[in-house]
Design an enzyme around this catalytic site. Structure first.
Site, PDB file in Angstrom:
ATOM      1  N   ASP A  48      -9.820  -0.012  -9.085  1.00 14.55           N
ATOM      2  CA  ASP A  48     -10.403  -0.757  -8.068  1.00 14.55           C
ATOM      3  C   ASP A  48     -11.580   0.220  -7.572  1.00 14.55           C
ATOM      4  O   ASP A  48     -12.697  -0.114  -7.847  1.00 14.55           O
ATOM      5  CB  ASP A  48      -9.640  -0.867  -6.809  1.00 14.55           C
ATOM      6  CG  ASP A  48      -9.869  -1.704  -5.693  1.00 14.55           C
ATOM      7  OD1 ASP A  48     -11.135  -2.076  -5.841  1.00 14.55           O
ATOM      8  OD2 ASP A  48      -9.342  -1.877  -4.683  1.00 14.55           O
ATOM      9  N   ASP A  81      -0.455  -0.321  -4.482  1.00 19.12           N
ATOM     10  CA  ASP A  81      -1.850   0.170  -4.525  1.00 19.12           C
ATOM     11  C   ASP A  81      -1.876   1.546  -3.719  1.00 19.12           C
ATOM     12  O   ASP A  81      -1.699   1.526  -2.597  1.00 19.12           O
ATOM     13  CB  ASP A  81      -2.606  -0.722  -3.513  1.00 19.12           C
ATOM     14  CG  ASP A  81      -4.276  -0.601  -3.753  1.00 19.12           C
ATOM     15  OD1 ASP A  81      -4.321   0.432  -4.425  1.00 19.12           O
ATOM     16  OD2 ASP A  81      -5.006  -1.086  -3.389  1.00 19.12           O
ATOM     17  N   LYS A 140     -14.053  -6.906  -6.682  1.00 19.31           N
ATOM     18  CA  LYS A 140     -14.435  -7.480  -5.296  1.00 19.31           C
ATOM     19  C   LYS A 140     -15.772  -7.905  -5.171  1.00 19.31           C
ATOM     20  O   LYS A 140     -16.501  -6.859  -5.527  1.00 19.31           O
ATOM     21  CB  LYS A 140     -13.929  -6.340  -4.167  1.00 19.31           C
ATOM     22  CG  LYS A 140     -12.665  -6.039  -4.231  1.00 19.31           C
ATOM     23  CD  LYS A 140     -12.197  -4.976  -3.250  1.00 19.31           C
ATOM     24  CE  LYS A 140     -10.653  -4.793  -3.352  1.00 19.31           C
ATOM     25  NZ  LYS A 140     -10.393  -3.419  -2.822  1.00 19.31           N
ATOM     26  N   GLU A 160      -2.376  -0.044  -8.811  1.00 20.03           N
ATOM     27  CA  GLU A 160      -3.831   0.015  -8.283  1.00 20.03           C
ATOM     28  C   GLU A 160      -4.192   1.144  -8.243  1.00 20.03           C
ATOM     29  O   GLU A 160      -3.526   1.976  -7.357  1.00 20.03           O
ATOM     30  CB  GLU A 160      -4.062  -1.185  -7.244  1.00 20.03           C
ATOM     31  CG  GLU A 160      -4.750  -2.361  -7.633  1.00 20.03           C
ATOM     32  CD  GLU A 160      -5.171  -3.049  -6.355  1.00 20.03           C
ATOM     33  OE1 GLU A 160      -4.532  -3.914  -5.889  1.00 20.03           O
ATOM     34  OE2 GLU A 160      -6.505  -2.700  -5.708  1.00 20.03           O
ATOM     35  N   LYS A 162       0.929  -1.033   0.228  1.00 16.74           N
ATOM     36  CA  LYS A 162       0.030   0.198   0.063  1.00 16.74           C
ATOM     37  C   LYS A 162       0.844   1.377   0.118  1.00 16.74           C
ATOM     38  O   LYS A 162       1.923   1.449   0.635  1.00 16.74           O
ATOM     39  CB  LYS A 162      -0.814   0.058   1.061  1.00 16.74           C
ATOM     40  CG  LYS A 162      -1.733  -1.169   1.231  1.00 16.74           C
ATOM     41  CD  LYS A 162      -3.001  -0.646   0.445  1.00 16.74           C
ATOM     42  CE  LYS A 162      -4.247  -1.807   0.459  1.00 16.74           C
ATOM     43  NZ  LYS A 162      -5.444  -1.553  -0.610  1.00 16.74           N
TER      44      LYS A 162
HETATM   45 MN    MN Z   1      -7.146  -1.699  -3.954  1.00 18.95          MN
END
Ligand code: MN
Length: 342
Positions: free
Chosen positions: A240, A187, A264, A215, A160
């Site tokens: 995303d 991400d 997701k 991402e 991240k």
């Molecule tokens: Mn993500």
């Protein structure tokens, strides 16, 4: 076979360590377990898990729709799941509960007819390899974590970023040095401007870091920004937070704004996730699958979906590994990154 009862129940977990992304920090996770019973006593389960900063959905909002869901599906035949899924499309404000209810219907249907959910989704395989995610933390902690993940056998590592431009570059570059055979998913959770996002990718590229998916570098509504990053960075760019519904996916595909979509179930539900798979397969877009804060029960849903469709280049199905779950509820076995449906 008719659906006899539908019940929602809150569940609560703590993260082993605070989980930070550019949008905020999480210390605990409240989910909802959905239980659907058929008139012959067959029980199907689903789990809804949301991160408010991503979806604007909370467990209390989800609990509010329990009665509405009961009105939609009670006394209906589980074999008519497509009709029920159409009705459930009205749950626009609560995508995670839509996913859990849809999955619980499928779970009950599959148990009733003696098949596994991954077979229902196409039966491509019963295996996936997952990555593991490193939240935003200081360099020292990042490296300690990457070292552990790498020694546990993970060769796909997600980091991240998006909070501190310089530190983030250093975190990824140094991680690469101690995990030489790993590929990285990076991400930013919308943390960069398009200009920063391009500069960030170029900085990593000059250090020879292999980023396989970049991402959501920019704001979820900034389609032009995504496209700009896509064509000016050396890495494949994924949407995303920009993609919840099939219509979001269609728009980005039409605009040629992304290389990847991160599906997701908790953003899309089952029917839209399937529609997005088909849209991506009809265009030049690749897929990864991700998760929110699901326990082993909720991760099971995504494993069945991913293995059954066989549609995903990368699997980011690791939330259950960060939660202090007392009872394991999955029907899978996991050895490091390797997940087998049993
Ligand atoms: Mn993500």
């Amino acid at each position: 076979m008719k659906i006899k009862s539908v019940k929602f129940e809150k569940t609560y977990y703590r993260y082993f360590e605070p989980f930070t992304i550019s949008l905020g920090t999480h210390e605990d996770q409240e989910n909802i377990e959905v239980r659907i019973e058929l008139e012959d006593g067959t029980v199907g389960y689903g789990e809804a898990s949301t991160l408010f900063v991503i979806s604007g959905e909370t467990v209390d909002i989800m609990m509010q729709v329990e009665k509405t869901v009961q009105e939609m599906i009670l006394d209906e035949h589980v074999e008519s799941y497509g009709k029920l899924f159409s009705r459930l499309q009205q749950l626009r404000a609560t995508p995670a509960i839509k996913a859990a209810v849809e999955y619980a219907i499928i779970d009950a249907f599959c148990k009733r007819f003696g098949i596994k959910p991954y077979q229902f989704f196409g039966g491509a395989t019963n295996y996936v390899e997952t990555d593991l995610t490193v939240g935003i933390m200081d360099l020292e902690k990042t490296l300690k974590k990457v070292k552990k993940i790498y020694s546990d056998g993970f060769r796909k590592i997600k980091i991240k970023v998006g909070k501190n431009f310089k530190e983030d570059i250093e975190r990824v570059v140094e991680s690469k040095k101690i995990a030489p055979d790993a590929v990285f998913i990076v991400d930013a959770n919308q943390g960069f401007t398009p200009k920063q996002a391009i500069e960030f990718a170029k900085a990593l590229h000059s250090e020879r870091v292999e980023v396989v998916v970049y991402e959501q570098p920019v704001n979820r509504h900034d389609v032009e920004g995504l496209k700009l990053v896509r064509f000016n960075s050396p890495y494949p760019v994924a949407a995303d937070e920009s993609v919840f519904t099939r219509y979001d996916a269609l728009k980005l595909i039409k605009e040629e704004a992304v290389d990847f979509i991160n599906i997701k179930l908790m953003k899309s539900g089952i029917s839209d996730a399937l529609a997005i798979v088909h849209l991506a397969q009809s265009s030049n877009v690749q897929l990864m699958i991700g998760c929110m804060g699901e326990s082993s029960l909720g991760i099971t849903q995504s494993i069945h979906f991913a293995a059954g469709t066989g549609a995903f280049a990368y699997h980011d199905l690791d939330a259950h590994l960060s939660l202090n779950e007392k009872v394991f509820r999955g029907d899978f076995k996991q050895e490091g990154p390797h997940i087998y449906l049993t």
